[in-house]
Design an enzyme around this catalytic site. Sequence first.
Site, short mmCIF file in Angstrom:
data_model
loop_
_atom_site.label_atom_id
_atom_site.label_comp_id
_atom_site.label_asym_id
_atom_site.label_seq_id
_atom_site.Cartn_x
_atom_site.Cartn_y
_atom_site.Cartn_z
N GLY A 87 -28.08 -18.81 9.13
CA GLY A 87 -28.69 -19.41 7.95
C GLY A 87 -29.72 -20.47 8.28
N SER A 88 -30.51 -20.25 9.34
CA SER A 88 -31.52 -21.25 9.74
C SER A 88 -32.92 -20.69 9.76
CB SER A 88 -31.20 -21.79 11.14
OG SER A 88 -29.99 -22.47 11.11
N LEU B 79 -33.88 -17.97 11.43
CA LEU B 79 -34.20 -17.21 12.65
C LEU B 79 -33.68 -15.77 12.56
CD1 LEU B 79 -33.64 -19.90 15.46
CD2 LEU B 79 -35.74 -19.30 14.25
N GLY B 80 -33.34 -15.33 11.36
CA GLY B 80 -33.01 -13.91 11.17
C GLY B 80 -31.64 -13.50 11.66
N ASP C 28 -37.50 -8.70 8.67
CA ASP C 28 -36.53 -9.24 9.64
C ASP C 28 -35.84 -8.11 10.40
OD1 ASP C 28 -37.20 -11.66 8.57
OD2 ASP C 28 -35.17 -12.29 8.10
#
Length: 564
Positions: A307-308, A310-311, A374
Site C-alpha cells: 500500500g505504498s 510500488l505496486g 501495474d
Amino acid sequence: MHVFTRSGVERTSQKFHSTDTSTVKKNKQNKTATPIPSRSHNRRPLPPIRPPSPALPPPQPPLPPILRSRLASPPSASASLPPLAVFRLSPPSRPPHFPTSTAAAPIHHPAASIHHSCARSAGRASTFPSKATRLLHWWPPPNPVAATSGSRPCRQEGFVRSLMEVCAARAPGKIILAGEHAVVHGSAAVAAAIDLYTRCSLCLMPLADDKAAATLELDLKDPGLTFSWPCGRLREVLLTDEAAGAREARPCSPDRLASIARLLEEHEIPEAKIWLSAGLSAFLFLYTSILGCRPGKVTVSSDLPMGSGLGSSAAFCVSMSGVLLTAAGVVTAVGGISGEGMGWELVGKDDLELVNRWAFQGEKIIHGKPSGIDNAVSTFGSMIKFKKGELTNLKSSNPVKMLITDTRVGRNTKALVAGVSERASRHSDAMASVFNAVNSISEEVSSIVELAANDEIAITSKEEKLAELMEMNQGLLQCMGVSHSSIETVLRTTLKFNLVSKLTGAGGGGCVLTLIPTMLSNLVLEKVIAELESHSFRCFKVEVGGQGLQVCQGGCSYFNGDVV
Ligand SMILES: Nc1ncnc2c1ncn2[C@@H]1O[C@H](COP(=O)(O)OP(=O)(O)O)[C@@H](O)[C@H]1O
Ligand SMILES: C[C@@](O)(CCOP(=O)(O)O)CC(=O)O
C-alpha cells in the site's frame, strides 16, 4: 522500440463486495497541508492540498528485510554514499532474498482457520517434510502419467501431478514516472519495474484418500498470517470442484465474489489487518479458477512495502497467477537468467500475456478499476509506456537516478482511484483537460527517456526537461486531489535543494520519486536524505527496468522455509 499487443486489459469496472471495508472506514488522518515553496522566485505558491478523500490508511507493516538493506541511511550506518534508484535496463544482479519463517498460534474455526504469526521472528518448525522425506513418503507416484513425466511437472493442461509438487514465481514492483490515475481514464503513462519482488511458492498436496482432511493453505509471511480452508468447504460454497480451464482468463462474477466473501467471513480476520481481505479474495479467485479446489499450500513473501504505491498488489497477483499457471502446466519456463544462477527462469511472451490477463482479473478484485499498467509492468518488466491497454517497451539510453522516499503514510489505491473518478464525473470538462495534459506529459517523458545524451550538457538538458515534466505532472496530480501533506513535505524538502519530486502510484501518502541530476554532489544528496529522514520518512534505492515475471518449476530447493 518494441511494441507488445494489447495485454488482457478490460475497461469494464467491477463492483467490489463487502469484505473490503475500505469504503466503510473514514480516513482519520485529517492531515492539513501547507503550500510548497516555489522553485522560481516570482511563482505564486500552490494552493493548499486537501487530504485525499475516502482513503483508508492501512497500518504500515514492518519494513521488509530487503528494504532495510536498501535504506539510504541504515539505522546504524555512518554517513556513506547514499544509494539511489538507478534506471538500468539490465537484470538486477542481486540474488533473491527470502525472509525467515515465523511462529504461529492457531485460532480455530469450524470451517476455516487462521494462524497469526509474528512476522520475521526466527525459526518456525516447517509443517512440510524435507524433500528427501517427501520422496520416500510419496514415491512411487500414485498416478501413472506422473510416473512417466520425469522430475519436471507434467505439461498437460488441466492436469497436475498428484505427487506433492513444488513450484515458485516472483514478480517485481514498479514506479510510475508519469501518468498515474490519468492512465485509468485513457491517458498514456510511463512505468518501470524495480528490483523488489513478491514471491509465491506452491506446494500441491496429493489428492488425499481422506478428502475431508484436505485443505488449501495460504501463508502470508509479510502480515504474518496463515489461512486455511478445508477443500470440502470450498467446493460447498463455490459450487465447483474442477478448474474451468486455465488458458482463458475469466472475470470474477458478482456471485462468485459474494461466495468468496462468505468464505472470508468465516475467518474473523483481525480488524487491524482487514485491508488484507481484498488480496485474500483475489487469491481464492485465482487459485480456485486455475487449479480448482485441490489441496495445496501457497506461501507469499515480499520485499515491497504494501500500500505504498510500488505496486505490491500487482506483484501479488502476477506472481500468484504465474505460480498457479505453471503448476497447471499452461505456463512454461524458457530459460535461465544469466548471472543469477538461482533457478529463476524467464517465461515466453505468449505465456506472459496469459499471466497478465489472469493477474488483471485479480487486480480488479483488489482495485475495482485498475488501468492494467501495474500488472503489465510487473509481468513484462523493463520500462514501458502504457496507453489503453497497449504496451510499448522503452529503451532508456542514459541512467536516470531517482531517490525513492516512503512517507510511511498508508493509503488505499482503490479508494483513491474511485475518488478521482468521482471528481471526473463532477467536473468532466476540467478533468478531461487535466487527463489530456497528463497524456502529453507522458508522451514527452517516453520520448525523452529514449533520447541518447552523449555529453554533460546534453545529459543536463535531458534531466532538466524530465524534472520540469515531473513537476507539471505532480501539479496535475494535486488537481486530481491525490496529494497529501506528507507528500507536500517531501516536495518542499527537496525543493530547498532545487530538486524536483512527484508522487508515484496512487498517492495519498505512500512513495515519492525525486529526480537526482547526474551532476549533483554526493554531499548535497546526503543532506537531502538526512533532511527527509528527519521527518521520519525512509529513503532507499532500487534498480529500475529489470525483468518481469520469473518462475521456478520444481526443485526450488533454495526457497526458504517450507519448500525445500
Ligand atoms: N505480500 C502480500 N501479502 C498479502 N497481501 C498483499 C501482499 N501484497 C499486496 N497485497 C494486497 O494488496 C493490497 C495493497 O494494494 P494497493 O493498495 O494497491 O497498494 P500498492 O500500491 O502496494 O499496490 C494489500 O492491502 C493486500 O490486500
Ligand atoms: C493510480 C494508478 O494509476 C496506479 C496505482 O498504483 P499503486 O496501486 O498505488 O501502486 C491506478 C491504475 O493505473 O490502475
